[in-house]
Design an enzyme around this catalytic site. Structure first.
Site, PDB file in Angstrom:
ATOM      1  N   PHE A 176       1.602  -0.164   4.373  1.00 39.04           N
ATOM      2  CA  PHE A 176       1.147  -0.002   5.957  1.00 39.04           C
ATOM      3  C   PHE A 176       0.273  -1.491   5.947  1.00 39.04           C
ATOM      4  CE2 PHE A 176      -2.383   1.293   3.479  1.00 39.04           C
ATOM      5  CZ  PHE A 176      -3.635   0.711   4.412  1.00 39.04           C
ATOM      6  N   LYS A 206      13.011  -1.151   4.263  1.00 35.66           N
ATOM      7  CA  LYS A 206      12.363   0.074   4.585  1.00 35.66           C
ATOM      8  C   LYS A 206      10.630  -0.322   5.071  1.00 35.66           C
ATOM      9  CE  LYS A 206      10.783   3.297   2.929  1.00 35.66           C
ATOM     10  NZ  LYS A 206       9.137   3.345   3.499  1.00 35.66           N
ATOM     11  N   GLU A 259       6.225   4.046   6.526  1.00 37.90           N
ATOM     12  CA  GLU A 259       6.537   5.211   7.924  1.00 37.90           C
ATOM     13  C   GLU A 259       4.816   4.980   8.771  1.00 37.90           C
ATOM     14  OE1 GLU A 259       5.877   5.364   4.320  1.00 37.90           O
ATOM     15  OE2 GLU A 259       4.877   7.301   4.423  1.00 37.90           O
ATOM     16  N   SER A 314       1.487   1.083  -3.563  1.00 42.67           N
ATOM     17  CA  SER A 314       0.122   1.467  -4.344  1.00 42.67           C
ATOM     18  C   SER A 314       0.709   1.236  -5.923  1.00 42.67           C
ATOM     19  CB  SER A 314      -0.454   2.683  -3.632  1.00 42.67           C
ATOM     20  OG  SER A 314       0.914   3.358  -3.876  1.00 42.67           O
ATOM     21  N   CYS A 360      -4.760  -5.979  -0.060  1.00 44.14           N
ATOM     22  CA  CYS A 360      -4.554  -6.017  -1.613  1.00 44.14           C
ATOM     23  C   CYS A 360      -5.809  -7.079  -2.239  1.00 44.14           C
ATOM     24  CB  CYS A 360      -3.747  -6.002  -1.851  1.00 44.14           C
ATOM     25  SG  CYS A 360      -2.595  -7.891  -1.497  1.00 44.14           S
ATOM     26  N   GLU A 411      -9.046   1.501  -7.625  1.00 43.60           N
ATOM     27  CA  GLU A 411      -9.004   1.018  -6.337  1.00 43.60           C
ATOM     28  C   GLU A 411      -9.587   1.611  -4.891  1.00 43.60           C
ATOM     29  OE1 GLU A 411      -5.111  -0.160  -4.278  1.00 43.60           O
ATOM     30  OE2 GLU A 411      -5.569  -2.086  -4.029  1.00 43.60           O
TER      31      GLU A 411
END
Ligand code: NAD
Length: 497
Positions: free
Chosen positions: A150, A174, A177, A227, A282, A382
């Site tokens: 995301f 993909k 979402e 992740s 990240c 994290e």
């Protein structure tokens, strides 16, 4: 009725037949701005089979034509830069300027893909034996798959499909979402740039869709960013199914602050690198390692962090936006509580944070911990929020040992005036992307994005020359042309010259 996000299959924007739809929300308000489908198994199959058929034509298209498609796409993306950033802000909550940066970093990869002819050049050696030449080509793989997170809904899809398609592959994306509107607009513009039908498919969904793509017999290459837990699953399942996989995962990035660094540089850079984008990067710096006397700057750093306030995407004074969803906010709040419970000192606590006019936003204020030990969850895990923790050591050697013991290896930086310290650091640190007086050292696309250890599973990284290696197979030809037709009898041994 709420906008129903379409899928892109065979050059058409189509509505899914799914009965399972997920709301896409504005994280500053919780307003539902769209509904995204979880594609049905038949739709996933259709996307792959369309891409497989399109590959048969696309792989024969001359490299200069593939480059020209990328040139047109790059121009269109620039033309629509502000529009893309507006869409991106609405579904991620990023400030408009930060959203523009997300788009820009993606455009730069498309610019890189325009150089595909030079990037694809193989190797040649004449006379590997008498009158025998050897040369190599790169050839595309087929249908490549991209699964994206995301937090960079423009940049990360653009890390993947432009390079894969420029190499001669076709692609099934993909996207996350949680923010599918930006990738859909990217896909629309790709069609507008003249991409033939079937080159790029965009389908939506969550783990079931991903798992179907991961084991599909017609998807030889999988690119993933997200992740650690999901990255490990993707890498293991993909490679178990004999695919090539690149999986970019989570991080815990340290900045080392030497006492000879300039204080104002350190503080200004550390504030932006830690809480910018609400820490949802990240490559965000989440750990500041103060070496020796530099620890005296901690109070000033705290004051500088305290001046940053989150806000809505169109507020020019806002330092950053909300967390992506209420669960992400709760997760960050839980970490803050765990830090306090474990005995860390919370010098700045952003747990209770309100933004005027946006009572329902997923806000967390800048948070700063000292007295942190390595066993605490706020150091080990994290957090992915606007939370900075400080550790103190006496020497550069100790700082290097500390960071090398941490399992992650995405990015790191050192702030110093000493060339010798910087040289030692860049050489000894076990992290894939190093900044010297640069807080967030994300490489430009002519290099590659080279996370290490638990931050990356695979061999070939994103963009740069490594992306071309990932998205192609090398074919090596050994050729001899006879100058006469005199037969010299069968050749029964390995020839030595
Ligand atoms: P995520 O792992 O939750 O989701 C990433 C993608 O995987 C999404 O498309 C999602 O639909 C899919 N997915 C989720 N659960 C799945 C499952 N169980 N099986 C299969 N697919 C699944 O990640 P996120 O929250 O969207 O993104 C944030 C994470 O991404 C952070 O950990 C961050 O560090 C990481 N990240 C890493 C890099 C990098 O380059 N190393 C870059 C950006 C983000």
């Amino acid at each position: 009725m709420t906008h129903q996000v379409p899928m892109l299959i065979n050059g058409e924007m189509v509505q899914s037949q799914s009965t399972h739809w997920i709301p896409v929300t504005n994280p500053a308000t919780q307003d539902v701005i769209a509904q995204v489908p979880c594609a049905t198994p038949a739709e996933v199959d259709q996307a792959v089979s369309v891409a497989k058929a399109a590959f048969q034509t696309w792989k024969e298209v001359p490299v200069s034509e593939r480059a020209r498609l990328m040139l047109r796409y790059q121009a269109l993306l620039k033309e629509h830069h502000d529009e893309l950033a507006t869409i991106l802000s609405s579904e991620t909550g990023k400030t408009f300027e930060d959203a523009k940066g997300d788009v820009w970093r993606g455009i730069e990869v498309v610019e890189h893909a325009c150089n595909i002819a030079s990037l694809s050049m193989g190797e040649t050696v004449e006379n590997v034996a008498r009158k025998v030449d050897c040369y190599s080509y790169t050839q595309p793989l087929g249908v490549c798959v991209g699964i994206t997170p995301f937090n960079f809904p423009a940049m990360i899809p653009l890390w993947m499909f432009p390079m894969a398609i420029a190499c001669g592959n076709t692609f099934v994306l993909k996207p996350s979402e949680q923010d599918p509107l930006t990738p859909m607009r990217l896909a629309e513009l790709f069609q507008e740039a003249g991409a033939p039908a079937g080159l790029l498919q965009v389908i939506h969904g969550t783990k079931d869709v991903v798992n179907q793509l991961l084991v599909h017999p017609d998807t030889p290459a999988i690119s993933f960013v997200g992740s650690v837990a999901v990255g490990e699953h993707i890498y293991k399942t993909g490679t178990d199914h004999m695919k090539r996989v690149q999986a970019f995962a989570g991080a815990k990035n340290h900045m080392v602050i030497m006492p000879d660094a300039q204080k104002s540089h350190v503080i200004n850079n550390l504030v932006g690198a830690s809480v910018g984008a609400a820490g949802q990067r990240c490559m965000a710096i989440s750990v500041a390692v103060f070496v020796g006397e530099s620890r005296q700057w901690i109070p000033e750093l705290r004051d500088a962090l305290a001046k940053v306030r989150p806000g809505a995407w169109n507020d020019p004074e806002a330092g950053y936006g909300p967390l992506i969803n209420p669960q992400a906010k709760q997760r960050v709040l839980d970490f803050i509580q765990e830090g306090k419970d474990a005995g860390a000192e919370c010098l700045l606590d952003g747990s209770v944070c309100q933004v005027e006019g946006f009572p329902n936003g997923n806000w967390v204020g800048p948070t700063f911990f000292t007295q942190v030990t390595r066993d605490m969850s706020i150091y080990r895990e994290e957090i992915f929020g606007p939370v900075l923790i400080a550790l103190e050591v006496d020497t550069l050697e100790e700082a290097i040992a500390l960071i090398n013991e941490n399992p992650y290896g995405n990015g790191t930086s050192i702030f110093t005036a000493s060339g010798a310290a910087a040289r030692k650091y860049q050489h000894e640190i076990q992290v894939g992307q190093v900044g010297i007086n640069v807080p967030v050292p994300v490489p430009l696309p002519f290099f590659s994005f080279t996370g290490w250890r638990k931050s990356f599973y695979g061999d070939q990284h994103a963009y740069g020359k490594q992306a071309v290696r990932f998205y192609t197979e090398t074919k090596t030809v050994t050729a001899r042309w006879f100058e006469d037709d005199i037969a010299s009898g069968p050749n029964m041994t390995i020839q030595l010259k």
